[in-house]
Scaffold this motif. Structure first.
Motif, short mmCIF file in Angstrom:
data_model
loop_
_atom_site.label_atom_id
_atom_site.label_comp_id
_atom_site.label_asym_id
_atom_site.label_seq_id
_atom_site.Cartn_x
_atom_site.Cartn_y
_atom_site.Cartn_z
N PRO A 40 41.79 49.78 36.18
CA PRO A 40 40.56 48.97 36.22
C PRO A 40 40.45 48.19 37.53
CG PRO A 40 42.18 47.97 34.75
CD PRO A 40 42.74 49.30 35.16
N LEU A 41 39.25 48.15 38.08
CA LEU A 41 39.00 47.37 39.29
C LEU A 41 38.57 45.97 38.88
CD1 LEU A 41 38.64 47.06 42.34
CD2 LEU A 41 36.34 48.02 42.09
N PRO A 42 39.37 44.95 39.18
CA PRO A 42 38.97 43.59 38.80
C PRO A 42 37.70 43.17 39.53
CG PRO A 42 41.28 43.68 39.49
CD PRO A 42 40.65 44.97 39.89
N THR A 43 36.99 42.22 38.97
CA THR A 43 35.87 41.65 39.71
C THR A 43 36.42 40.76 40.82
OG1 THR A 43 35.70 39.64 38.36
CG2 THR A 43 34.51 41.62 37.58
N LEU A 44 35.60 40.53 41.82
CA LEU A 44 36.02 39.66 42.91
C LEU A 44 36.26 38.25 42.40
CD1 LEU A 44 36.55 39.34 45.94
CD2 LEU A 44 34.11 38.82 46.22
N GLU A 45 35.41 37.79 41.51
CA GLU A 45 35.57 36.44 40.99
C GLU A 45 36.88 36.29 40.22
OE1 GLU A 45 33.74 33.51 41.35
OE2 GLU A 45 32.99 34.75 42.99
N ASP A 46 37.22 37.28 39.41
CA ASP A 46 38.46 37.21 38.64
C ASP A 46 39.68 37.18 39.57
OD1 ASP A 46 37.21 37.12 36.23
OD2 ASP A 46 37.56 39.23 35.71
N SER A 47 39.69 38.05 40.58
CA SER A 47 40.85 38.09 41.47
C SER A 47 40.96 36.81 42.29
CB SER A 47 40.76 39.30 42.40
OG SER A 47 41.07 40.48 41.69
N CYS A 48 39.83 36.26 42.74
CA CYS A 48 39.89 35.02 43.50
C CYS A 48 40.39 33.87 42.63
CB CYS A 48 38.52 34.70 44.08
SG CYS A 48 38.03 35.78 45.45
N GLY A 49 39.92 33.83 41.38
CA GLY A 49 40.37 32.77 40.48
C GLY A 49 41.84 32.87 40.17
N ARG A 50 42.32 34.08 39.90
CA ARG A 50 43.74 34.26 39.59
C ARG A 50 44.60 34.00 40.82
NH1 ARG A 50 41.92 38.43 35.99
NH2 ARG A 50 42.46 37.84 33.84
N PHE A 51 44.15 34.43 41.98
CA PHE A 51 44.90 34.16 43.20
C PHE A 51 45.14 32.66 43.36
CE2 PHE A 51 44.10 32.87 47.70
CZ PHE A 51 45.39 33.07 48.16
N LEU A 52 44.12 31.88 43.14
CA LEU A 52 44.28 30.43 43.29
C LEU A 52 45.27 29.88 42.26
CD1 LEU A 52 43.03 28.44 45.30
CD2 LEU A 52 41.39 27.79 43.52
N GLN A 53 45.19 30.38 41.02
CA GLN A 53 46.14 29.94 40.00
C GLN A 53 47.56 30.34 40.36
OE1 GLN A 53 44.82 31.77 36.37
NE2 GLN A 53 42.87 30.63 36.31
N TRP A 54 47.73 31.54 40.91
CA TRP A 54 49.07 32.05 41.18
C TRP A 54 49.73 31.34 42.36
CZ3 TRP A 54 50.14 37.91 40.23
CH2 TRP A 54 49.72 38.26 38.94
N CYS A 55 48.94 30.98 43.37
CA CYS A 55 49.56 30.36 44.55
C CYS A 55 49.70 28.85 44.40
CB CYS A 55 48.77 30.69 45.82
SG CYS A 55 47.13 29.97 45.94
N ALA A 56 48.91 28.23 43.52
CA ALA A 56 48.86 26.76 43.42
C ALA A 56 50.22 26.12 43.18
CB ALA A 56 47.87 26.34 42.34
N PRO A 57 51.09 26.66 42.32
CA PRO A 57 52.36 25.96 42.06
C PRO A 57 53.26 25.83 43.29
CG PRO A 57 51.92 27.57 40.34
CD PRO A 57 50.92 27.81 41.42
N LEU A 58 53.02 26.62 44.31
CA LEU A 58 53.87 26.60 45.50
C LEU A 58 53.28 25.77 46.64
CD1 LEU A 58 54.77 30.40 45.47
CD2 LEU A 58 56.35 28.54 44.97
N LEU A 59 52.12 25.18 46.44
CA LEU A 59 51.40 24.52 47.52
C LEU A 59 51.35 23.01 47.35
CD1 LEU A 59 48.30 26.90 47.82
CD2 LEU A 59 50.52 27.06 48.99
N SER A 60 51.32 22.31 48.47
CA SER A 60 51.03 20.88 48.46
C SER A 60 49.55 20.69 48.21
CB SER A 60 51.41 20.27 49.81
OG SER A 60 50.50 20.74 50.81
N PRO A 61 49.11 19.48 47.81
CA PRO A 61 47.67 19.25 47.61
C PRO A 61 46.85 19.60 48.85
CG PRO A 61 48.93 17.46 46.67
CD PRO A 61 49.90 18.31 47.40
N GLU A 62 47.36 19.29 50.02
CA GLU A 62 46.62 19.60 51.24
C GLU A 62 46.53 21.12 51.46
OE1 GLU A 62 48.18 15.63 51.14
OE2 GLU A 62 49.26 17.57 51.06
#
Length: 645
Positions: A40-62
């Motif tokens: 299945p080809l994800p929607t762009l919105e789904d992939s962008c939303g998940r990408f942000l969720q996946w990278c967030a735990p490793l990032l500072s607020p800035e």
């Protein structure tokens, strides 16, 4: 390293045969391919939303804010994301396209420009010969009572088993693998024989059967045998296509050994060139071809050979030494571009080195399961082997000038230094197998992955990006999906475990929450809902066709902290759950990464760790903390009445 597999499991030949018995009689190897569902080809919105969720735990607020801002520009209606995604969606429904990932895999694997030896190839150390044949506990290799000795007997047996597999594969009699009753893609099996990666200046190519240039199965009748720094062509199939007998194969190997008793000079071993960075190797290959027509004939023999057999000169002192030699042994005895190289030591221990561009670990595990499923004589008989006389043996030799000799010598020295610059460890935990985790009512893979996270934090003081591959062969032409292990629940779990004020109940709850999140994310990957490969392919599309699509420049999204930090692995992990192997191994992916290759079996957990020597102290600290973490988490869950009640 890019091999990784965890969700698809292989528990040895018995489990495979049980799973496929119902389909075997009526179903050909590739009969299910056209009926498998498309990735299945994800929607762009789904992939962008998940990408942000996946990278967030490793990032500072800035860092998170900067990533969010660039992501918003990327996916905006007038941003590059929608145009690139529209082109991918158009491609996905085009004639002849099996998956929206059809161009992703060549770009990912064949586009890499560094050396593939140690950086990309992966290895398995097989069970000992007696155990593989079901004749012992595997504590020592089988030592047949013949003049050939254990090395040639084991090598001949593996050749015979591989030929049996090829005969059945060519006839499409290898049963399709099933997972929980669901057929798996078998396309990769076409790349087991006579497949060779060819270096290119910009991107590599592959010389392979089942292609427009070479329709159908390989018609080659020979393999490539390495001994004493020399290469030999050994015919293993007779003129009618039936295999030589075991005795004949053993005699052919003995002839190879007799033809090259002394170690040849490094500067004549052209295999060293396969350890170079890809563009540099492409230039060396062009020089070989330009020097003399005989070199084209020699390369043809190498590249069309069914597979390689490497007869090692030195018996490894232990399993760690065996794994190291399998992974980055001298290329005087290798051609690292060949898809499959079977490596046999003087005492009969054996393993495999695999070129990764067309083959993932699940495919190789099922292949190895079949190689070790029964005594070699039985597999040879099943293959239809019959006497053809002494197999033809002849050296494969290249015409070299001073410049090429110097090139080969420099490549040998460079790779020897590269291998020496890698440190590694083997670990074995007989009390932490999958059955123990199940008894504690926790996913076995989630259990060991949480132990890795706790050990890494205690060893280095922070959570690092962690890669785990999830097999997706239930899809048409499916391979793997990239999973990122660090979740908010993982961070909470590690913090709770390191909090002296947290009691056992709080720690157990945090562990189970993190394990549940891990299982959920693995499920997303299996369902084709992961973001990384989707966004990565959009970047590849921009490189290929950005100007035509109105996206002439790469998106700044791929320079954001979210993209860079999430993909900068500190742990690169993969599981190979098969009772046919003792250890699985691959190199790290960066100067600070630890490669974690693990064999998770019902009653044991075996791990091979590797990292560059400058990061070795961190790897050894991680190993020490891992021993503690596994024991601590086991005791924690064992103390939970709900776990074993």
């Amino acid at each position: 390293m890019t091999l990784r597999m965890t969700v698809q499991t292989s528990q040895g030949p018995a489990a495979n045969s049980a799973a496929t018995a119902a389909a075997a009689a009526a179903t050909g190897t590739f009969d299910h391919e056209d009926d498998l569902p498309r990735v299945p080809l994800p929607t762009l919105e789904d992939s962008c939303g998940r990408f942000l969720q996946w990278c967030a735990p490793l990032l500072s607020p800035e860092q998170l804010a900067a990533t969010e801002a660039e992501l918003a520009r990327f996916r905006a209606p007038d941003g590059p994301g929608p145009r690139l995604h529209a082109e991918l969606a158009r491609y996905d429904v085009s004639d002849g396209v099996h998956s929206w990932l059809d161009e992703f895999w060549p770009a990912r694997y064949l586009g890499r420009r560094d050396r593939i030896a140690l950086n990309a190839n992966f290895i398995f150390l097989f069970r000992a010969a007696a155990e593989a044949a079901g004749e012992g506990d595997g504590s020592t290799p089988a030592t047949p009572a013949t003049a050939a000795g254990p090395q040639l007997e084991r090598a001949a047996g593996l050749i015979a088993a591989a030929l049996d597999y090829k005969v059945r594969l060519d006839a499409e009699r290898i049963p399709p693998l099933l997972r929980r009753g669901q057929p798996q893609s078998m396309v990769q099996n076409r790349y087991l024989f006579s497949t060779t990666r060819i270096p290119g200046l910009v991107q590599d190519t592959v010389r392979v059967p089942y292609s427009a240039e070479w329709p159908g199965p390989s018609d080659a009748r020979h393999i490539l045998v390495f001994h004493g720094g020399r290469m030999f062509r050994l015919d293993v199939l007779g003129p009618d296509g039936s295999p030589h007998t075991l005795d004949e194969l053993t005699a052919g190997l003995a002839a190879v050994r007799a033809a090259g008793p002394a170690q040849a000079s490094d500067e004549t071993a052209v295999g060293h060139l396969t350890t170079k960075a890809r563009a540099a190797w492409a230039e060396s290959r062009a020089a070989l071809l330009a020097l003399d027509p005989a070199n084209k004939a020699a390369l043809d023999e190498v590249e069309t050979a069914l597979f390689c057999v490497c007869l090692e000169a030195v018996t490894p002192s232990d399993e760690l030494a065996a794994c190291d030699q399998l992974l980055h042994g001298s290329a005087a005895g290798r051609w690292y571009d060949k898809a499959v190289s079977l490596i046999v030591f003087p005492d009969g221990q054996a393993g495999i080195n695999v070129e990764h561009c067309g083959l993932d670990g699940t495919t190789i595990l099922s292949f190895v399961d079949e190689l070790l499923a029964a005594p070699a004589a039985e597999l040879s008989a099943r293959s239809g082997a019959r006497p053809h006389g002494q197999p033809a043996v002849r050296p494969v030799e290249f015409v070299l000038d001073d410049a090429l000799r110097a090139d080969i010598r420099a490549a040998a020295e460079s790779f020897a230094a590269f291998g020496a610059g890698t440190d590694s460890v083997t670990l074995s935990f007989p009390d932490h197998g999958a059955s123990r985790a199940k008894a504690l009512r926790i996913s076995p893979d989630a259990f060991v992955q949480m132990a890795y996270q706790l050990a890494h934090h205690r060893a280095k003081g922070f959570a690092g990006a962690t890669y785990e591959s999830i097999a997706t062969r239930q899809w048409r032409y499916g391979r793997t999906e990239a999973m990122r292990v660090v979740t908010p629940e993982v961070l909470a779990f590690v913090a709770t475990m390191n909090d002296p004020a947290a009691d056992a109940d709080a720690r157990r709850a945090a562990l189970r929450d993190a394990a549940a999140a891990h299982v959920r994310r693995a499920g997303e990957c299996q369902r084709g809902e992961a973001p990384e490969q989707h966004l990565w392919e959009l970047a590849f599309i921009q490189r290929r066709a950005g100007a035509e699509l109105g996206v002439p420049e790469p998106s700044p999204l791929y320079e954001t902290p979210g993209w860079l930090v999430m993909r900068d692995d500190y742990l690169s992990t993969s599981s190979a759950p098969s009772e046919s192997i003792r250890y699985f191994g691959f190199g790290s992916t960066s100067g600070h990464c630890i490669g974690v290759a693990y064999v998770l079996l019902p009653d044991t957990l075996n791990i091979y760790l590797s990292t560059p020597r400058p990061a070795a102290a961190g790897m050894h600290a991680f190993a020490d903390r891992l021993r503690e973490a596994l024991r601590e988490l086991d005791e924690l869950l064992a103390g939970d009445p709900a776990a074993t009640g």
